[in-house]
Design a protein around this motif. Sequence first.
Motif, mmCIF file in Angstrom:
data_model
loop_
_atom_site.group_PDB
_atom_site.id
_atom_site.type_symbol
_atom_site.label_atom_id
_atom_site.label_comp_id
_atom_site.label_asym_id
_atom_site.label_seq_id
_atom_site.Cartn_x
_atom_site.Cartn_y
_atom_site.Cartn_z
ATOM 1 N N ASP A 1 -37.241 108.199 68.064
ATOM 2 C CA ASP A 1 -37.700 109.441 68.702
ATOM 3 C C ASP A 1 -37.698 109.313 70.224
ATOM 4 O O ASP A 1 -37.277 110.235 70.932
ATOM 5 C CB ASP A 1 -39.102 109.806 68.211
ATOM 6 N N ALA A 2 -38.147 108.171 70.726
ATOM 7 C CA ALA A 2 -38.157 107.950 72.170
ATOM 8 C C ALA A 2 -36.735 107.938 72.722
ATOM 9 O O ALA A 2 -36.466 108.513 73.784
ATOM 10 C CB ALA A 2 -38.865 106.639 72.496
ATOM 11 N N ALA A 3 -35.820 107.294 71.980
ATOM 12 C CA ALA A 3 -34.426 107.245 72.421
ATOM 13 C C ALA A 3 -33.813 108.647 72.412
ATOM 14 O O ALA A 3 -33.094 109.025 73.345
ATOM 15 C CB ALA A 3 -33.616 106.312 71.534
ATOM 16 N N GLU A 4 -34.109 109.431 71.379
ATOM 17 C CA GLU A 4 -33.584 110.795 71.311
ATOM 18 C C GLU A 4 -34.149 111.664 72.432
ATOM 19 O O GLU A 4 -33.430 112.459 73.035
ATOM 20 C CB GLU A 4 -33.882 111.411 69.945
ATOM 21 N N ASN A 5 -35.437 111.504 72.721
ATOM 22 C CA ASN A 5 -36.049 112.262 73.822
ATOM 23 C C ASN A 5 -35.429 111.877 75.164
ATOM 24 O O ASN A 5 -35.151 112.741 76.001
ATOM 25 C CB ASN A 5 -37.559 112.032 73.856
ATOM 26 N N LEU A 6 -35.221 110.583 75.355
ATOM 27 C CA LEU A 6 -34.598 110.121 76.596
ATOM 28 C C LEU A 6 -33.181 110.659 76.722
ATOM 29 O O LEU A 6 -32.775 111.135 77.793
ATOM 30 C CB LEU A 6 -34.586 108.596 76.643
ATOM 31 N N PHE A 7 -32.433 110.613 75.627
ATOM 32 C CA PHE A 7 -31.070 111.140 75.642
ATOM 33 C C PHE A 7 -31.067 112.634 75.966
ATOM 34 O O PHE A 7 -30.267 113.100 76.779
ATOM 35 C CB PHE A 7 -30.387 110.893 74.295
ATOM 36 N N GLN A 8 -31.979 113.390 75.355
ATOM 37 C CA GLN A 8 -32.068 114.835 75.609
ATOM 38 C C GLN A 8 -32.396 115.101 77.079
ATOM 39 O O GLN A 8 -31.810 115.968 77.717
ATOM 40 C CB GLN A 8 -33.124 115.470 74.702
ATOM 41 N N GLU A 9 -33.327 114.319 77.620
ATOM 42 C CA GLU A 9 -33.706 114.482 79.021
ATOM 43 C C GLU A 9 -32.530 114.164 79.946
ATOM 44 O O GLU A 9 -32.271 114.895 80.913
ATOM 45 C CB GLU A 9 -34.890 113.573 79.328
ATOM 46 N N LEU A 10 -31.826 113.084 79.650
ATOM 47 C CA LEU A 10 -30.655 112.729 80.459
ATOM 48 C C LEU A 10 -29.584 113.801 80.380
ATOM 49 O O LEU A 10 -28.949 114.141 81.384
ATOM 50 C CB LEU A 10 -30.087 111.383 79.998
ATOM 51 N N GLN A 11 -29.390 114.352 79.197
ATOM 52 C CA GLN A 11 -28.386 115.396 79.018
ATOM 53 C C GLN A 11 -28.752 116.639 79.833
ATOM 54 O O GLN A 11 -27.898 117.246 80.482
ATOM 55 C CB GLN A 11 -28.256 115.747 77.539
ATOM 56 N N GLU A 12 -30.032 117.011 79.832
ATOM 57 C CA GLU A 12 -30.479 118.170 80.616
ATOM 58 C C GLU A 12 -30.286 117.930 82.105
ATOM 59 O O GLU A 12 -29.831 118.817 82.838
ATOM 60 C CB GLU A 12 -31.940 118.471 80.297
ATOM 61 N N HIS A 13 -30.620 116.728 82.563
ATOM 62 C CA HIS A 13 -30.433 116.408 83.984
ATOM 63 C C HIS A 13 -28.952 116.421 84.355
ATOM 64 O O HIS A 13 -28.576 116.908 85.422
ATOM 65 C CB HIS A 13 -31.044 115.039 84.328
ATOM 66 N N PHE A 14 -28.114 115.893 83.484
ATOM 67 C CA PHE A 14 -26.675 115.882 83.732
ATOM 68 C C PHE A 14 -26.126 117.304 83.816
ATOM 69 O O PHE A 14 -25.321 117.619 84.694
ATOM 70 C CB PHE A 14 -25.954 115.093 82.631
#
Length: 75
Positions: free
Chosen positions: A15-28
């Motif tokens: 879940d933490a990895a998925e949240n981090l990935f989602q956050e990175l994707q939004e920033h990108f």
Amino acid sequence: MDSRAPEPAAGPLRDAAENLFQELQEHFQALTATLNLRMEEMGNRIDDLQKNVNDLMVQAGIESPIKEQMVRSLL
């Protein structure tokens, strides 16, 4: 067959990895949108600058503006 049960910490870690990935994707995506906007603005500024240089060359009595000179050099 692999009958091992998932480790109990795998759920929160995933879940933490998925949240981090989602956050990175939004920033990108936000960065991409900002860069595209700035590139478009820069393109408009370059077009305006070229027009102003051409106008100044015409006012100075130079026969052909830069655009015409560029076209001629391509021929």
